[in-house]
Write an enzyme that holds these catalytic residues in place. Structure first.
Site, PDB file in Angstrom:
ATOM      1  N   ASP A  53     -10.748  -5.061  -0.248  1.00 54.28           N
ATOM      2  CA  ASP A  53      -9.651  -4.586   0.591  1.00 54.28           C
ATOM      3  C   ASP A  53     -10.177  -3.692   1.708  1.00 54.28           C
ATOM      4  O   ASP A  53     -10.758  -2.644   1.455  1.00 54.28           O
ATOM      5  CB  ASP A  53      -8.666  -3.780  -0.290  1.00 54.28           C
ATOM      6  CG  ASP A  53      -7.523  -3.193   0.510  1.00 54.28           C
ATOM      7  OD1 ASP A  53      -6.775  -2.373  -0.052  1.00 54.28           O
ATOM      8  OD2 ASP A  53      -7.382  -3.543   1.705  1.00 54.28           O
ATOM      9  N   ASP A 102       0.841  -1.200   0.000  1.00 58.04           N
ATOM     10  CA  ASP A 102       0.000   0.000   0.000  1.00 58.04           C
ATOM     11  C   ASP A 102       0.873   1.247   0.000  1.00 58.04           C
ATOM     12  O   ASP A 102       1.642   1.452   0.931  1.00 58.04           O
ATOM     13  CB  ASP A 102      -0.888   0.004   1.253  1.00 58.04           C
ATOM     14  CG  ASP A 102      -1.945  -1.090   1.190  1.00 58.04           C
ATOM     15  OD1 ASP A 102      -2.080  -1.852   2.161  1.00 58.04           O
ATOM     16  OD2 ASP A 102      -2.612  -1.185   0.155  1.00 58.04           O
TER      17      ASP A 102
HETATM   18  C1  DX5 Z   1      -6.078   1.013   2.963  1.00 57.31           C
HETATM   19  C2  DX5 Z   1      -5.288  -0.261   2.961  1.00 57.31           C
HETATM   20  C3  DX5 Z   1      -5.834  -1.265   3.986  1.00 57.31           C
HETATM   21  C4  DX5 Z   1      -5.030  -2.541   4.033  1.00 57.31           C
HETATM   22  C5  DX5 Z   1      -5.847  -3.659   4.636  1.00 57.31           C
HETATM   23  O1  DX5 Z   1      -6.296   1.485   4.192  1.00 57.31           O
HETATM   24  O2  DX5 Z   1      -5.392  -0.775   1.672  1.00 57.31           O
HETATM   25  O3  DX5 Z   1      -7.158  -1.518   3.630  1.00 57.31           O
HETATM   26  O4  DX5 Z   1      -4.653  -2.928   2.774  1.00 57.31           O
HETATM   27  O5  DX5 Z   1      -5.960  -3.393   5.994  1.00 57.31           O
HETATM   28  P1  DX5 Z   1      -6.911  -4.257   6.954  1.00 57.31           P
HETATM   29  O6  DX5 Z   1      -7.026  -5.646   6.364  1.00 57.31           O
HETATM   30  O7  DX5 Z   1      -6.192  -4.246   8.283  1.00 57.31           O
HETATM   31  O8  DX5 Z   1      -8.212  -3.542   6.971  1.00 57.31           O
END
Ligand code: DX5
Length: 219
Positions: free
Chosen positions: A174, A34
């Site tokens: 996601d 990310d």
């Molecule tokens: C944006 C990121 C998160 C991450 C996943 O905030 O893209 O969504 O990848 O995080 P979790 O699985 O902890 O929500």
């Protein structure tokens, strides 16, 4: 085939190489990196240097999720760094159609994603030039946020559209994916589960947490 794609956003930033290798040993096919610029999302973290540092350590897909404004400026840089796929936000692109074409011209997979507040029709005209579609189920910027259940309907509508087109593009989800929400998103039609805090945490190893997610889907 449901794929679990760990997001290293929730890994220990001082041990990202080990976190990537742990995911590969656990048998996952891809990890999501990310990238945040502090403008498109209220957080700043990885850059292309992290991608190039991880590239030689693992063979699995490095999937770069650009949460930055005007991502078109950095497509070549991240492809050069070793990204196998770049996912851009429709909301952040000056021209999302051109951005996806450019990613494909770089020889890697083109992904597009939209935030919870963005309607599905914002990407309907680019479904035919995308290799990967990601539905955000949190407002991006941080790991460990609460799953936004209203997005289940968006996933269902996207699955219907892709089925009508006999398209096999993966639908990734996601944000807030854990053993409770994983079955919900799979039932709605998702095939790739991007998971950060439910995979990288102190309550289990990456392999244990990935297996728990897989188990939750098949229950
Ligand atoms: C944006 C990121 C998160 C991450 C996943 O905030 O893209 O969504 O990848 O995080 P979790 O699985 O902890 O929500």
């Amino acid at each position: 085939m449901i794929i679990i794609e760990p997001s290293i956003l929730s890994a220990d930033f001082a041990r990202l190489g080990e976190a990537a290798k742990e995911a590969e040993v656990a048998g996952v096919r891809a990890i999501q990196i990310d990238v945040m610029d502090g403008r498109f999302v209220p957080n700043i973290n990885f850059g292309p240097g992290v991608v190039s540092a991880l590239r030689p350590l693992v063979k699995i897909t490095l999937d770069v999720h650009l949460m930055i404004v005007e991502p078109e400026r950095y497509l070549g840089v991240f492809a050069e760094a070793g990204a196998d796929r770049i996912i851009v936000h429709q909301e952040a692109c000056v021209n999302v159609h051109r951005a996806l074409e450019t990613i494909r011209e770089l020889g890697i997979e083109a992904g597009v994603t939209i935030n919870p507040g963005t309607p599905l029709n914002a990407i309907e005209e680019v479904l035919d030039i995308a290799d990967f579609i990601q539905i955000m189920t949190v407002n991006p910027g941080f790991g460990g946020q609460k799953f936004i259940h209203s997005q289940l309907d968006k996933i269902r509508r996207l699955r219907r559209i892709l089925n009508e087109r006999s398209s096999h593009i993966p639908i990734a989800v996601d944000g807030g994916v854990d053993t409770t929400t994983a079955p919900l998103v799979v039932n709605a039609g998702a095939t790739v589960l991007v998971a950060g805090s439910s995979v990288y945490n102190s309550s289990g190893t990456v392999a244990e947490n990935v297996n728990a997610l897989i188990k939750s889907i098949h229950l």
